[in-house]
Design an enzyme around this catalytic site. Sequence first.
Site, PDB file in Angstrom:
ATOM      1  N   ASP A 181      -9.961  -7.017  -0.265  1.00 42.56           N
ATOM      2  CA  ASP A 181      -9.350  -5.807  -0.797  1.00 42.56           C
ATOM      3  C   ASP A 181      -9.117  -4.835   0.347  1.00 42.56           C
ATOM      4  O   ASP A 181     -10.049  -4.490   1.085  1.00 42.56           O
ATOM      5  CB  ASP A 181     -10.260  -5.172  -1.853  1.00 42.56           C
ATOM      6  CG  ASP A 181      -9.533  -4.105  -2.661  1.00 42.56           C
ATOM      7  OD1 ASP A 181      -8.321  -4.272  -2.903  1.00 42.56           O
ATOM      8  OD2 ASP A 181     -10.172  -3.117  -3.054  1.00 42.56           O
ATOM      9  N   HIS A 212      -4.127   7.882  -1.140  1.00 44.84           N
ATOM     10  CA  HIS A 212      -5.425   7.620  -1.766  1.00 44.84           C
ATOM     11  C   HIS A 212      -6.561   7.866  -0.777  1.00 44.84           C
ATOM     12  O   HIS A 212      -7.548   8.553  -1.104  1.00 44.84           O
ATOM     13  CB  HIS A 212      -5.478   6.183  -2.283  1.00 44.84           C
ATOM     14  CG  HIS A 212      -6.831   5.775  -2.795  1.00 44.84           C
ATOM     15  ND1 HIS A 212      -7.392   6.326  -3.924  1.00 44.84           N
ATOM     16  CD2 HIS A 212      -7.743   4.889  -2.308  1.00 44.84           C
ATOM     17  CE1 HIS A 212      -8.589   5.786  -4.133  1.00 44.84           C
ATOM     18  NE2 HIS A 212      -8.825   4.919  -3.169  1.00 44.84           N
ATOM     19  N   ARG A 243     -15.562  13.967   2.214  1.00 51.85           N
ATOM     20  CA  ARG A 243     -15.823  14.280   3.620  1.00 51.85           C
ATOM     21  C   ARG A 243     -15.199  15.628   3.960  1.00 51.85           C
ATOM     22  O   ARG A 243     -15.134  16.516   3.120  1.00 51.85           O
ATOM     23  CB  ARG A 243     -15.268  13.147   4.518  1.00 51.85           C
ATOM     24  CG  ARG A 243     -16.079  11.861   4.432  1.00 51.85           C
ATOM     25  CD  ARG A 243     -15.650  10.871   5.504  1.00 51.85           C
ATOM     26  NE  ARG A 243     -14.263  10.430   5.321  1.00 51.85           N
ATOM     27  CZ  ARG A 243     -13.902   9.420   4.526  1.00 51.85           C
ATOM     28  NH1 ARG A 243     -14.816   8.761   3.857  1.00 51.85           N
ATOM     29  NH2 ARG A 243     -12.640   9.080   4.409  1.00 51.85           N
ATOM     30  N   GLU A 290      -3.595  -1.238  -8.524  1.00 53.44           N
ATOM     31  CA  GLU A 290      -3.303  -1.988  -7.312  1.00 53.44           C
ATOM     32  C   GLU A 290      -2.341  -3.143  -7.604  1.00 53.44           C
ATOM     33  O   GLU A 290      -2.066  -3.490  -8.753  1.00 53.44           O
ATOM     34  CB  GLU A 290      -4.584  -2.596  -6.711  1.00 53.44           C
ATOM     35  CG  GLU A 290      -5.662  -1.597  -6.355  1.00 53.44           C
ATOM     36  CD  GLU A 290      -6.775  -2.217  -5.506  1.00 53.44           C
ATOM     37  OE1 GLU A 290      -6.516  -3.229  -4.795  1.00 53.44           O
ATOM     38  OE2 GLU A 290      -7.905  -1.700  -5.557  1.00 53.44           O
ATOM     39  N   ASP A 311      -8.698  -3.134  -9.934  1.00 52.63           N
ATOM     40  CA  ASP A 311      -9.969  -3.358  -9.236  1.00 52.63           C
ATOM     41  C   ASP A 311     -10.989  -2.354  -9.762  1.00 52.63           C
ATOM     42  O   ASP A 311     -11.141  -1.256  -9.234  1.00 52.63           O
ATOM     43  CB  ASP A 311      -9.766  -3.209  -7.729  1.00 52.63           C
ATOM     44  CG  ASP A 311     -10.950  -3.730  -6.945  1.00 52.63           C
ATOM     45  OD1 ASP A 311     -11.642  -4.625  -7.452  1.00 52.63           O
ATOM     46  OD2 ASP A 311     -11.189  -3.244  -5.828  1.00 52.63           O
ATOM     47  N   THR A 350      -6.105   0.932  -3.871  1.00 55.13           N
ATOM     48  CA  THR A 350      -5.507   1.859  -4.835  1.00 55.13           C
ATOM     49  C   THR A 350      -4.188   2.408  -4.307  1.00 55.13           C
ATOM     50  O   THR A 350      -4.100   2.837  -3.161  1.00 55.13           O
ATOM     51  CB  THR A 350      -6.466   3.022  -5.109  1.00 55.13           C
ATOM     52  OG1 THR A 350      -7.726   2.503  -5.520  1.00 55.13           O
ATOM     53  CG2 THR A 350      -5.924   3.939  -6.184  1.00 55.13           C
TER      54      THR A 350
END
Length: 427
Positions: free
Chosen positions: A135, A142, A151, A210, A242, A358
């Site tokens: 993946d 995204h 973050r 996805e 996913d 994604t």
Amino acid sequence: MSITANDTKRKSWLEVPAKSDFPIQNIPFGVFLTKENVVTVGTRIGDFAIDLGALQQLNYFEGIELTDDMFMQDTLNDFISDGKKTWRLVRNRIADIFDENNPKLRDIANHRDIVIFNMDEVEMQLPVLIGDYTDFYSSKEHATNVGKMFRDPDNALLPNWLHIPVGYHGRSSTIIPSGIPVHRPIGQTLPAGETTPVFGPSRLIDFELETAFITTDANVMGEMIPINEAEDYIFGMVLLNDWSARDIQKWEYVPLGPFLAKSFASSISPWIVTMDALEPFRVPSPKQDPSPLPYLQQKGKHSFDIHLQAAIQPENAQPTVISNSNFKYMYWTMNQQLTHHTSNGCRVNSGDMMGSGTISGPTPEGYGSMLELTWGGKNPIKMSDGTERKFINDNDTVIMKGFCQNGQVRIGFGEISTKLLPPFVRK
């Protein structure tokens, strides 16, 4: 060899509803179980499933070099291993067989009876035996959104993101076709403000909108696939949900990345749409700045204009569409993903699956996960029955659709429809 199956003037003697994802110009490949409990390789036109094993036994593929049991198997792996020349020959032949001007099968009732089924008479299976699943994390929008949430908003992307297609090795044992329900996973999470984890059902189940591509045998161990050859080893694409448990993921992913938060289930659409069928929908991919290292550089149109949609359907209610995105927003292309994947000599085999990550668009209505759509649960989404969702509830069904369309033809993937059930209880 020309792709005659893509002739937009061609019509089929099988009835194809308006706005069908599966006109005669599509000819996807899948595996299904017939009402006689026979598993066979097949294709689809309109709302009809076509038994390619029966067609082969009746000698409709005469002149194409195929093993005797090529389409009488329970996976597409051997067919995919035969390579692009065979894929194109077979797809062109199927288009000829079902062309409205070809009477060969059309006028032989006893042949039609064993070749053609209504879609509601068959049960779709996983189309390939997926040996390995990777993946990627290739949508800039995204990755930026997630970086802003977890973050530094001013430095949302990690330093490596603009230089390599970031990815991780997933688990193939829990990849399932549309229609198979998924149980809410149980795992370790760290409640807010606590220092000791707890064990129990995930409370933050999410989808990820996805696509994925399916490969053929691409290389020997130690060999890198050059960027200008990568396309030759991609058979086709499917839609991919996913599934993610965000609270489990948050606790476990440092330092080695996704693990149990991802491996409980990944759902795919059952028909593989070939790259040949998608050829008319090529578009340029987003400009890459900085320019990637030479081994990842490519010219031309290597992305595809694929409209993507996600909806949530509460139990006993109508679906609510919550996302409209497009594959063309992907920063890293499938060719770059495959070339980078093999740059260290990693072997890639027939039936391997590579997820896009994604796919989020540049505006909020195109975000490809509940994490982004509700911004971590801060902005709930109202459903058709008046209830609200921050993440996915038990007994919700997540429905994903994808299609390409121009002024001449529509080529689609059908849908993934997957219901989320409460945690599994062993009897």
